[in-house]
Enzyme design. Sequence first.
Site, mmCIF file in Angstrom:
data_model
loop_
_atom_site.group_PDB
_atom_site.id
_atom_site.type_symbol
_atom_site.label_atom_id
_atom_site.label_comp_id
_atom_site.label_asym_id
_atom_site.label_seq_id
_atom_site.Cartn_x
_atom_site.Cartn_y
_atom_site.Cartn_z
ATOM 1 N N GLY A 137 4.038 -51.226 -16.348
ATOM 2 C CA GLY A 137 4.348 -49.855 -15.987
ATOM 3 C C GLY A 137 5.829 -49.661 -15.736
ATOM 4 O O GLY A 137 6.682 -50.369 -16.284
ATOM 5 N N SER A 138 6.149 -48.719 -14.874
ATOM 6 C CA SER A 138 7.548 -48.331 -14.671
ATOM 7 C C SER A 138 8.393 -49.378 -13.961
ATOM 8 O O SER A 138 9.616 -49.248 -13.918
ATOM 9 C CB SER A 138 7.611 -47.012 -13.898
ATOM 10 N N THR A 139 7.769 -50.427 -13.405
ATOM 11 C CA THR A 139 8.597 -51.494 -12.826
ATOM 12 C C THR A 139 9.449 -52.150 -13.909
ATOM 13 O O THR A 139 10.525 -52.678 -13.627
ATOM 14 C CB THR A 139 7.733 -52.576 -12.146
#
Length: 490
Positions: A216-218
């Site tokens: 994801g956005s990590t």
Amino acid sequence: MNKPLRRIAIFCGLLVLALLIRDNWIQYVQADSLKTDNSNRRVGIERYATPRGDIIVDGKAITGSVATKGTDYKYKRTWKNGEMWAPVTGYSSQIVGASQLENLEDGILTGNDDRLFFRNTLDMITGKKKQGGSVVTTFNAAAQKAAFEGLGDKKGAVAAIDPKTGAILALASTPSYDPSAFAGVSQKDGDAFSKLEKDKDKPMLNRALRETYPPGSTFKVVTAAAALENGIVDGIDKATDTPDPYQLPGTRTDLTNQHGKCENATLREALKVSCNTVFGKLSDSVTNEKMIEQAEKFGFNEAELDIPVRAAESVYPVDNRPQNALDGIGQGSNRSTPLQMAMVSAAIANDGKLMKPYMVDQLRASNLDVIESHDPEELSQAVSPETAQKLQEMMETVVNDPGGTGGAAKINAEGVTVGGKTGTAQHGVDNKELPYAWFISYAKLSDGSSPVAVAVVVEDGSANRGEISGGGLAAPIAKSVMQAVINSKK
């Protein structure tokens, strides 16, 4: 001698010769493998003939042994807080064998390691019973407890690392299991193991090391690193030439944003509000080849990462342009273990230097003589110190600025600064499954040092879809782990 008798004699002679060859093969060629084969019951009898040595955390044993009755196995393994420590220790079972540290360091724990020969010989001369050695780990008991209790009844995992050395401070996975439930050799033990193996929630899966997830956005911090290292952007506070929405290259599909003003957003602002459009476009500009190169500097695509337990390979693949753009926001083909994302955060906190994670600090004999010590090992310079400083600024904005998605990880203590990045990873066919909540972070002290970097992933099947977010579910867990490490330093 007549012809038939001669043939019988020759045949019998060949049988005797074959028997002699087989006997010598078993005694000399296969001797070592047979001696250590778990199918050889004598191996188990010897393994449990004496109390096993202990696995140590913060100077205290988290394991033990108890005498048993009615079996050839004289001692059975025990654990303290078995569910909490199972992802670290693994199990040592008289009926199914051993795993993880209990297996990899079995020679030390049983006292059979060749390096204990002198100690064992001396004990034999003095009439002292053979004793197992001990395995001294790098773990912080308070951090492990914070991670395990923070996950609670949710599925998920936590990995925490000391960025300076690579020492693993916490490694939690839920749901978990108690190794004591099948440590013996009875039918009850066998039934307990069988039940755990068939459990659909996979309590014996070490999610922190052996499960890979869409990050994801990590993953946007890796994309930001690649953009800075390759000169795609000049600085973190200059506007990017990014439309909103952004059409994925070679397609008619628009990439959109969940929140925030993302058109031409700066790199700092884009990370703060997690702009898909900015990082998707940046990943395409960097190119798939250079994105792979950057990801590998952080540890991706390493199939043999042994800590000493082997971690699953985190992958950034060869992809086409539209898929590579999605990879850049952690929603393409790339996948990561929680340990890997903790490594990303740790490298950034350590001014770009990535240290190899490890969980065993020392191996000791029963008299506490040190047999082996671990020396910290550098894996790579993931990014330059200058780029690392810029990434730290951006991650600290995510946590500390109004509107940042990581405010729940902020630690209100004098001299403590937290940097982080949230992630809500979609998965399943057409993204119909409940998303995974991610958070990666590090904490810095007033002297600029960073004692801990953390990655948390939560698979919360009981939450409402709209309530699942890295900032809401995962960030508070990361905060409690970081606080535990900081408090232990006082």
